[in-house]
Design a protein around this motif. Structure first.
Motif, short mmCIF file in Angstrom:
data_model
loop_
_atom_site.label_atom_id
_atom_site.label_comp_id
_atom_site.label_asym_id
_atom_site.label_seq_id
_atom_site.Cartn_x
_atom_site.Cartn_y
_atom_site.Cartn_z
N PHE A 191 0.85 -1.18 0.00
CA PHE A 191 0.00 0.00 0.00
C PHE A 191 0.89 1.23 0.00
CE2 PHE A 191 -2.42 3.38 2.14
CZ PHE A 191 -3.54 3.41 1.31
N VAL A 192 0.88 1.97 -1.10
CA VAL A 192 1.75 3.12 -1.30
C VAL A 192 0.97 4.40 -0.96
CG1 VAL A 192 3.19 4.38 -2.93
CG2 VAL A 192 2.98 1.88 -3.12
N PRO A 193 1.49 5.23 -0.04
CA PRO A 193 0.72 6.39 0.40
C PRO A 193 0.66 7.54 -0.60
CG PRO A 193 2.85 6.36 1.49
CD PRO A 193 2.74 5.06 0.73
N VAL A 194 1.57 7.57 -1.57
CA VAL A 194 1.57 8.65 -2.56
C VAL A 194 1.94 8.09 -3.94
CG1 VAL A 194 2.16 10.52 -0.96
CG2 VAL A 194 3.99 9.21 -2.05
N GLY A 195 1.45 8.75 -4.97
CA GLY A 195 1.93 8.45 -6.31
C GLY A 195 1.09 7.47 -7.10
N ARG A 196 1.66 7.09 -8.25
CA ARG A 196 1.04 6.14 -9.17
C ARG A 196 1.89 4.88 -9.21
NH1 ARG A 196 1.46 9.16 -14.53
NH2 ARG A 196 1.46 6.98 -15.19
N PRO A 197 1.28 3.71 -9.22
CA PRO A 197 2.07 2.48 -9.21
C PRO A 197 2.75 2.20 -10.54
CG PRO A 197 -0.26 1.95 -9.37
CD PRO A 197 -0.18 3.43 -9.13
N ARG A 280 5.68 14.21 -3.35
CA ARG A 280 4.84 13.20 -4.01
C ARG A 280 4.96 13.24 -5.52
NH1 ARG A 280 -1.13 15.46 -2.11
NH2 ARG A 280 -1.00 17.54 -3.04
N HIS A 281 5.41 14.38 -6.08
CA HIS A 281 5.63 14.42 -7.53
C HIS A 281 6.64 13.37 -7.97
CE1 HIS A 281 8.92 16.97 -5.97
NE2 HIS A 281 9.59 16.49 -6.99
N GLN A 282 7.53 12.97 -7.07
CA GLN A 282 8.55 11.98 -7.41
C GLN A 282 7.93 10.62 -7.74
OE1 GLN A 282 11.44 11.82 -4.25
NE2 GLN A 282 11.81 14.03 -4.30
N PHE A 283 6.71 10.39 -7.26
CA PHE A 283 6.04 9.11 -7.48
C PHE A 283 4.82 9.22 -8.39
CE2 PHE A 283 8.24 8.98 -3.43
CZ PHE A 283 8.98 7.80 -3.55
N GLU A 284 4.52 10.42 -8.86
CA GLU A 284 3.36 10.62 -9.72
C GLU A 284 3.72 10.70 -11.19
OE1 GLU A 284 0.42 13.09 -6.69
OE2 GLU A 284 1.77 14.21 -8.02
N ARG A 285 5.01 10.81 -11.48
CA ARG A 285 5.50 10.91 -12.86
C ARG A 285 6.87 10.23 -12.90
NH1 ARG A 285 5.91 17.36 -12.84
NH2 ARG A 285 4.05 17.02 -11.57
N PRO A 286 7.44 10.02 -14.08
CA PRO A 286 8.77 9.41 -14.11
C PRO A 286 9.79 10.19 -13.28
CG PRO A 286 7.80 9.40 -16.30
CD PRO A 286 6.87 10.21 -15.43
N PHE A 287 10.51 9.48 -12.46
CA PHE A 287 11.54 10.07 -11.60
C PHE A 287 12.78 9.20 -11.77
CE2 PHE A 287 13.51 11.24 -7.47
CZ PHE A 287 13.41 12.62 -7.56
N VAL A 288 13.64 9.61 -12.70
CA VAL A 288 14.70 8.74 -13.19
C VAL A 288 16.06 9.40 -12.99
CG1 VAL A 288 15.61 7.50 -15.20
CG2 VAL A 288 13.13 7.74 -14.88
N LEU A 289 16.99 8.65 -12.44
CA LEU A 289 18.34 9.13 -12.15
C LEU A 289 19.30 8.64 -13.24
CD1 LEU A 289 20.32 10.39 -10.03
CD2 LEU A 289 20.55 8.10 -9.08
N ASP A 290 20.07 9.55 -13.80
CA ASP A 290 21.11 9.22 -14.77
C ASP A 290 22.45 9.24 -14.06
OD1 ASP A 290 23.12 9.28 -16.75
OD2 ASP A 290 21.80 10.27 -18.19
N SER A 291 23.11 8.09 -13.97
CA SER A 291 24.40 8.01 -13.27
C SER A 291 25.55 7.75 -14.23
CB SER A 291 24.35 6.91 -12.20
OG SER A 291 23.99 5.65 -12.76
N THR A 292 25.36 8.10 -15.51
CA THR A 292 26.38 7.84 -16.53
C THR A 292 27.72 8.47 -16.18
OG1 THR A 292 24.67 7.73 -18.23
CG2 THR A 292 26.93 8.05 -18.98
N LEU A 293 27.70 9.74 -15.75
CA LEU A 293 28.95 10.45 -15.47
C LEU A 293 29.77 9.73 -14.40
CD1 LEU A 293 30.74 12.96 -15.90
CD2 LEU A 293 29.44 14.08 -14.08
#
Length: 318
Positions: A191-197, A280-293
Motif C-alpha cells: 500500500f503506497v501512500p503517494v503516487g502512481r504504481p 509526491r511528484h517523485q512518485f506521480e510521474r517518471p523520476f529517473v536518475l542518470d548516473s552515466t557520469l
C-alpha cells in the motif's frame, strides 16, 4: 592506507564503512548513541573500525574526532522527517567547520530533492529548483559547501541517490523495503501512500551508495562537484512488486495506492502525510536518475537489479 571519519551508523554509514575498510582504510564510525550492532566488516577486519558516540552537530567534537582523517563522510539521517528544519543546519555547519579546521575532505551524502519537479532523467549538471522547504534546505547545504570549496577553504563533494533499498536500512527509510518487499513477504498487498504504481522510478541500492562514498573519500577527482550513485534502470512499483514476488517465490500482489485527494486531506491531521506533499511528484510521474557520469569517471556500475533484490529479500526474511 588512510583514516576516515564516518558520521551516521544507519545503512549508508555502515555500507560506507564496510567499503572503506574493504579498500584497506581505517574508520572511526560515529553515531549519537555509539551503538552499532550490525558490523559487516568485523569478520575480516575486526580492528579496522572504532565506533564512538558523537553528536554530529557538535563542531568541537567533530573537529577533535577528525584530526588526522583524510575525509569526513556525512551520512547522518535525522531521526524524524518532520524536524529537518531544526536537525540539519547544525550538522551542516559543524561538518563544514570540522573540515576547514582539520583539512579533511567533506563527502556529503545528499539526495535528489533539490532538483524539484523534473521532466527528464536527472543529471548532475541540472539546476537546483527545489519544490519545497526540505528540497531548499538540502540545496542550500550543498550551495554553501560548494562556495567554501571554491573559496579554497575546504574540499567538498556530494553524492546523490534516489530512494534507497537494500540490507541494513533503518525503519521507515525505504519505500521498497518497508512497503513492497515486507508486504509481499508477509502475504499482503503493498500500500503506497503517494503516487502512481505505474510511474517509472529509480531505486538506489545502499551498498552502491557506500561504494561511491568510499571512492569519493579517497579519489581526488571527486572534489568540487556532485555525483550520482550508480543506479539500475528505473522500475515502477508494479514491476518491482512482480520482481520481488518472483524472486521470493511468493504470490504476486497488486499494488494499492492512496488517491491524491485523500492524501491531501490526510495531511490536515497527519503531519507525516502533510510533509509528503512536497515530494509526491517523485512518485506521480517518471523520476529517473542518470548516473552515466559517475560510472564513466570512476569505473563503477550499479549492482544488478535482481542480484540486489535477492540480497535484500534474504536480509528482510531474517
Amino acid at each position: 592506507m588512510t583514516h576516515h571519519l564516518v558520521l551516521g551508523a544507519g545503512g549508508v554509514g555502515r555500507a560506507t564503512t564496510a567499503a572503506l575498510v574493504g579498500l584497506g582504510h581505517t574508520v572511526t564510525l560515529a553515531s549519537r548513541s555509539g551503538r552499532v550492532t550490525d558490523r559487516p566488516w568485523e569478520a575480516e577486519h575486526p580492528d579496522a573500525v572504532e565506533v564512538v558516540a558523537l553528536d554530529a552537530g557538535d563542531a568541537a567534537g567533530l573537529t577533535a574526532a577528525a584530526r588526522g582523517a583524510g575525509s569526513i563522510v556525512n551520512a547522518v539521517n535525522p531521526p524524524s522527517y518532520l524536524t529537518w528544519d531544526t536537525d540539519w543546519p547544525p550538522v551542516a555547519a559543524a561538518t563544514l567547520a570540522a573540515a576547514e579546521a582539520t583539512g579533511a575532505g567533506l563527502v556529503i551524502v545528499g539526495n535528489l530533492y533539490g532538483y524539484g519537479e523534473v521532466s527528464a532523467p536527472m543529471r548532475e549538471s541540472d539546476p537546483m529548483r527545489p519544490a519545497g522547504h526540505k528540497g531548499a534546505l538540502r540545496a542550500d547545504m550543498w550551495t554553501q559547501a560548494l562556495a567554501l570549496h571554491e573559496a579554497g577553504r575546504v574540499r567538498v563533494t556530494e553524492l546523490r541517490g534516489s530512494d534507497y533499498f537494500g540490507p541494513g536500512t533503518t525503519k521507515m527509510s525505504s519505500y521498497l523495503n518497508d512497503i513492497v518487499i515486507d508486504s509481499i513477504l508477509a502475504g499482503r498487498m503493498p500500500f503506497v501512500p503517494v503516487g502512481r504504481p505505474d510511474a517509472p522510478h529509480s531505486w538506489t541500492y545502499v551498498p552502491d551508495v557506500g561504494a561511491l562514498a568510499a571512492r569519493l573519500a579517497t579519489d581526488d577527482r571527486g572534489w568540487g562537484r556532485a555525483w550520482h550513485v550508480p543506479t539500475s534502470p528505473a522500475r515502477t512499483f508494479i514491476e518491482a512488486a512482480a520482481d520481488v514476488a518472483r524472486l521470493a517465490g511468493a504470490k504476486p500482489r497488486r499494488v494499492l495506492t492512496l488517491p491524491r485527494p485523500l492524501g491531501t486531506a490526510a495531511g490536515v491531521v497527519v503531519p507525516f502525510m502533510r510533509e509528503l506533499r512536497e515530494t509526491r511528484h517523485q512518485f506521480e510521474r517518471p523520476f529517473v536518475l542518470d548516473s552515466t557520469l559517475t560510472q564513466e569517471t570512476f569505473g563503477l556500475a550499479p549492482t544488478p537489479w535482481e542480484e540486489a533484490l535477492t540480497v535484500t529479500i534474504a536480509a528482510r526474511r531474517h
